[in-house]
Motif scaffolding. Sequence first.
Motif, PDB file in Angstrom:
ATOM      1  N   ARG A 164       0.811  -1.221   0.000  1.00  0.00           N
ATOM      2  CA  ARG A 164       0.000   0.000   0.000  1.00  0.00           C
ATOM      3  C   ARG A 164       0.849   1.278   0.000  1.00  0.00           C
ATOM      4  N   GLU A 165       2.182   1.095  -0.013  1.00  0.00           N
ATOM      5  CA  GLU A 165       3.063   2.261  -0.015  1.00  0.00           C
ATOM      6  C   GLU A 165       4.104   2.238  -1.122  1.00  0.00           C
ATOM      7  N   ASN A 166       4.531   1.049  -1.541  1.00  0.00           N
ATOM      8  CA  ASN A 166       5.669   0.947  -2.457  1.00  0.00           C
ATOM      9  C   ASN A 166       5.366   0.019  -3.624  1.00  0.00           C
TER      10      ASN A 166
END
Length: 344
Positions: free
Chosen positions: A262-264
């Motif tokens: 969800r970030e990278n």
Amino acid sequence: MSKIVTFGEIMLRLSPPEFLRFSQASHFDIEFGGGESNVAISLSKFGLSTEFITRLPNNDIGDCAKMELRKHGVGVDKIVYGGERLGIYFLETGAISRGSKVVYDRAHSSMATIQPGMIDWEKALDGVTWFHWTGITPAISQSAADVCLEALKVASAKGITISTDFNYRAKLWNYCDENLRKNIMTELSSYCNIILCNQEDAAVFFGIHPAKSATETNRENDILSVIEQLFKKFPNARKIATTLRTSISASHNTWSAILCDRENTYKTKTHQLNPIVDRVGGGDSFMAGLIYGLNTYTDDYQKAVDFAVAASCLKHSIKGDVNLVSVEEVTKLMEGDSSGKVAR
């Protein structure tokens, strides 16, 4: 130590030798295969404790399928028996500009006629750390979808990591209409933490499309758009992966992958697959590699997806459904040695 369970149908694979067409064949080569059993065998080859759960006919052919799993070190103690036959699929292997062709013969198989309550999931999943299923299992019958849902509810309640490969098969899903198919896959997928999908899967199962129409020049942006929408649809999803295959011909493909949390976003390099020995099971080998990678390289997701794509590259050099390679062989390719030199 990780203990992994996969659930699905193992089938008899019948294919004309070499690159013969069905109409040319006087005999067939025999293999066993199936999306979830392929994953189980690959993981066992990688040294992980693996169990395959299915329903087999109580006859010699069912025993042969069980022996094949046991031969590769896969646990078979939770397999149940019943039904009349093992599912079959016929494979005609393509070459150059002629694609491969699959004909299914799995109606009324033991797995297609499985019913809720036949498997004690509380007992079967005791001590398990990871549960894997694919979109092929609910595609074969409503009752198989119901049993898959049984398993997911128990796995979720036990806190087991759940993974899926959406694996849309256009020649299956014959028992229901489009709306029911979407409802089934939405409910099943809502339990999943790790997802493998492509744009076709997302469009067919959930009506999810990229923000822009797909072209070769924006293909990566398209899949990232789809992944972003899948994360919004499935709050339990922690990681979503996709493989990127470009078919130059049936014998020459390029192969890479993307893994997102969800970030990278983690991207692999592009590999050349030429000539391809057998591409069937390529996605399963990637999924097995990803499960191994996420269990092994727990703090290095780039390395996890690099391992997965390298494992899948090697599968394309192996005849049959199953990826019969070791961790050492995958690591060697992952580290850049694609020479194929004789080891002696």
